[in-house]
Design a protein around this motif. Structure first.
Motif, PDB file in Angstrom:
ATOM      1  N   GLU A 145       0.826  -1.211   0.000  1.00  0.00           N
ATOM      2  CA  GLU A 145       0.000   0.000   0.000  1.00  0.00           C
ATOM      3  C   GLU A 145       0.861   1.263   0.000  1.00  0.00           C
ATOM      4  O   GLU A 145       0.483   2.279  -0.592  1.00  0.00           O
ATOM      5  CB  GLU A 145      -0.947  -0.008   1.192  1.00  0.00           C
ATOM      6  N   ILE A 146       2.017   1.205   0.659  1.00  0.00           N
ATOM      7  CA  ILE A 146       2.949   2.345   0.618  1.00  0.00           C
ATOM      8  C   ILE A 146       3.369   2.604  -0.825  1.00  0.00           C
ATOM      9  O   ILE A 146       3.380   3.742  -1.296  1.00  0.00           O
ATOM     10  CB  ILE A 146       4.195   2.063   1.493  1.00  0.00           C
ATOM     11  N   GLN A 147       3.704   1.521  -1.521  1.00  0.00           N
ATOM     12  CA  GLN A 147       4.122   1.655  -2.919  1.00  0.00           C
ATOM     13  C   GLN A 147       2.960   2.099  -3.802  1.00  0.00           C
ATOM     14  O   GLN A 147       3.103   3.013  -4.621  1.00  0.00           O
ATOM     15  CB  GLN A 147       4.690   0.331  -3.422  1.00  0.00           C
ATOM     16  N   ARG A 148       1.802   1.480  -3.609  1.00  0.00           N
ATOM     17  CA  ARG A 148       0.640   1.785  -4.450  1.00  0.00           C
ATOM     18  C   ARG A 148       0.185   3.229  -4.274  1.00  0.00           C
ATOM     19  O   ARG A 148      -0.166   3.906  -5.245  1.00  0.00           O
ATOM     20  CB  ARG A 148      -0.510   0.837  -4.121  1.00  0.00           C
ATOM     21  N   GLN A 149       0.232   3.710  -3.022  1.00  0.00           N
ATOM     22  CA  GLN A 149      -0.236   5.063  -2.738  1.00  0.00           C
ATOM     23  C   GLN A 149       0.885   6.101  -2.774  1.00  0.00           C
ATOM     24  O   GLN A 149       0.641   7.285  -2.530  1.00  0.00           O
ATOM     25  CB  GLN A 149      -0.916   5.085  -1.369  1.00  0.00           C
ATOM     26  N   ASP A 150       2.102   5.638  -3.043  1.00  0.00           N
ATOM     27  CA  ASP A 150       3.267   6.526  -3.096  1.00  0.00           C
ATOM     28  C   ASP A 150       3.409   7.330  -1.800  1.00  0.00           C
ATOM     29  O   ASP A 150       3.473   8.562  -1.802  1.00  0.00           O
ATOM     30  CB  ASP A 150       3.165   7.479  -4.295  1.00  0.00           C
ATOM     31  N   ILE A 151       3.481   6.600  -0.673  1.00  0.00           N
ATOM     32  CA  ILE A 151       3.544   7.214   0.651  1.00  0.00           C
ATOM     33  C   ILE A 151       4.986   7.506   1.050  1.00  0.00           C
ATOM     34  O   ILE A 151       5.869   6.654   0.879  1.00  0.00           O
ATOM     35  CB  ILE A 151       2.915   6.270   1.715  1.00  0.00           C
ATOM     36  N   ASP A 152       5.229   8.695   1.589  1.00  0.00           N
ATOM     37  CA  ASP A 152       6.537   9.039   2.140  1.00  0.00           C
ATOM     38  C   ASP A 152       6.606   8.473   3.558  1.00  0.00           C
ATOM     39  O   ASP A 152       6.383   9.173   4.545  1.00  0.00           O
ATOM     40  CB  ASP A 152       6.712  10.565   2.156  1.00  0.00           C
ATOM     41  N   TRP A 153       6.929   7.185   3.659  1.00  0.00           N
ATOM     42  CA  TRP A 153       6.828   6.477   4.930  1.00  0.00           C
ATOM     43  C   TRP A 153       7.902   6.869   5.936  1.00  0.00           C
ATOM     44  O   TRP A 153       7.808   6.535   7.119  1.00  0.00           O
ATOM     45  CB  TRP A 153       6.852   4.964   4.688  1.00  0.00           C
ATOM     46  N   GLU A 154       8.918   7.601   5.497  1.00  0.00           N
ATOM     47  CA  GLU A 154       9.954   8.057   6.424  1.00  0.00           C
ATOM     48  C   GLU A 154       9.555   9.351   7.131  1.00  0.00           C
ATOM     49  O   GLU A 154      10.246   9.809   8.041  1.00  0.00           O
ATOM     50  CB  GLU A 154      11.277   8.224   5.683  1.00  0.00           C
ATOM     51  N   ASN A 155       8.433   9.921   6.718  1.00  0.00           N
ATOM     52  CA  ASN A 155       7.877  11.105   7.370  1.00  0.00           C
ATOM     53  C   ASN A 155       6.881  10.635   8.425  1.00  0.00           C
ATOM     54  O   ASN A 155       5.871  10.003   8.099  1.00  0.00           O
ATOM     55  CB  ASN A 155       7.186  11.991   6.320  1.00  0.00           C
TER      56      ASN A 155
END
Length: 219
Positions: A44-54
């Motif tokens: 889902e991080i990849q699919r939604q293009d999430i800045d997961w380090e924020n």
């Protein structure tokens, strides 16, 4: 009556999935691949293009995440907001992203309840990396399954369908995952103090499972 939990932790490519599935079948209980949850987050991080380090972005993302397992026959399939993503989470890219993003405490905290809720109601074999150390510290029996790096790389290499696959690249990716998983601050990969360690480098799947069954019978 309290459910009986068996945990199998260990590094990538050690054979946890195959062993866990066969062991659960022998024990006639549920098999739960907890790594699939972390892969689901990564998907889902990849699919939604999430800045997961924020931190703020990650927390908002996790609040709206709707991951859960649904029983189908004798196993669980992974759903994300009602969509079956079971067959979409096994790519090398998702594996590497799962290894990195799972180091975030927010991610591990968000998935803890899902795992424990399953364990409350069913006898189960839980496969993962911190099942015996964090998620189920009171599990009936805990195993830590490991194997030599070159053996694990060869197993992963043989599983890959792509004819252009590169075993050196596979081994390097496993090395990186080993480092990421063992060095992270939150729930690092390591055997629980009371885990039974099994070196599967030169054992067949059946031999590993038979060994586990003998230990479980004595527990």
């Amino acid at each position: 009556m309290r459910s009986k939990i068996i945990t199998i932790d260990g590094p990538a490519g050690a054979g946890k999935t195959t062993v866990s599935k066969l062991l659960s079948k022998k024990l006639r209980c549920v098999y739960v691949d907890t790594g699939a949850l972390y892969r689901g987050v990564a998907f889902e991080i990849q699919r939604q293009d999430i800045d997961w380090e924020n931190d703020m972005v990650l927390e908002d993302f996790l609040k709206n995440l709707n991951l859960n397992f649904v029983m189908e026959k004798d196993s669980f399939i992974l759903m994300s907001s009602g969509r079956n993503i079971t067959n979409s989470i096994r790519t090398p890219e998702i594996s590497m992203l799962a290894s990195s993003s799972s180091a975030r405490p927010q991610v591990r905290s968000a998935l803890l309840d899902i795992q424990r809720n399953i364990g409350k109601t069913k006898d189960a074999v839980f496969e993962g990396r911190d099942m015996g150390t964090v998620v189920f510290p009171d599990a009936a029996v805990k195993f830590f399954l490991f194997a030599d790096l070159n053996v694990r790389a060869k197993r992963r290499f043989d599983e890959m369908p792509d004819e252009t696959k590169d075993i050196n690249k596979v081994q390097k990716e496993i090395e990186i995952r080993d480092h990421n998983d063992s060095q992270r601050e939150s729930a690092p990969l390591k055997p629980a103090k009371d885990a039974i360690e099994i070196n599967a480098s030169f054992l067949t799947i059946e031999q590993v499972v038979d060994k586990m069954l003998r230990i479980i019978e004595k527990a």
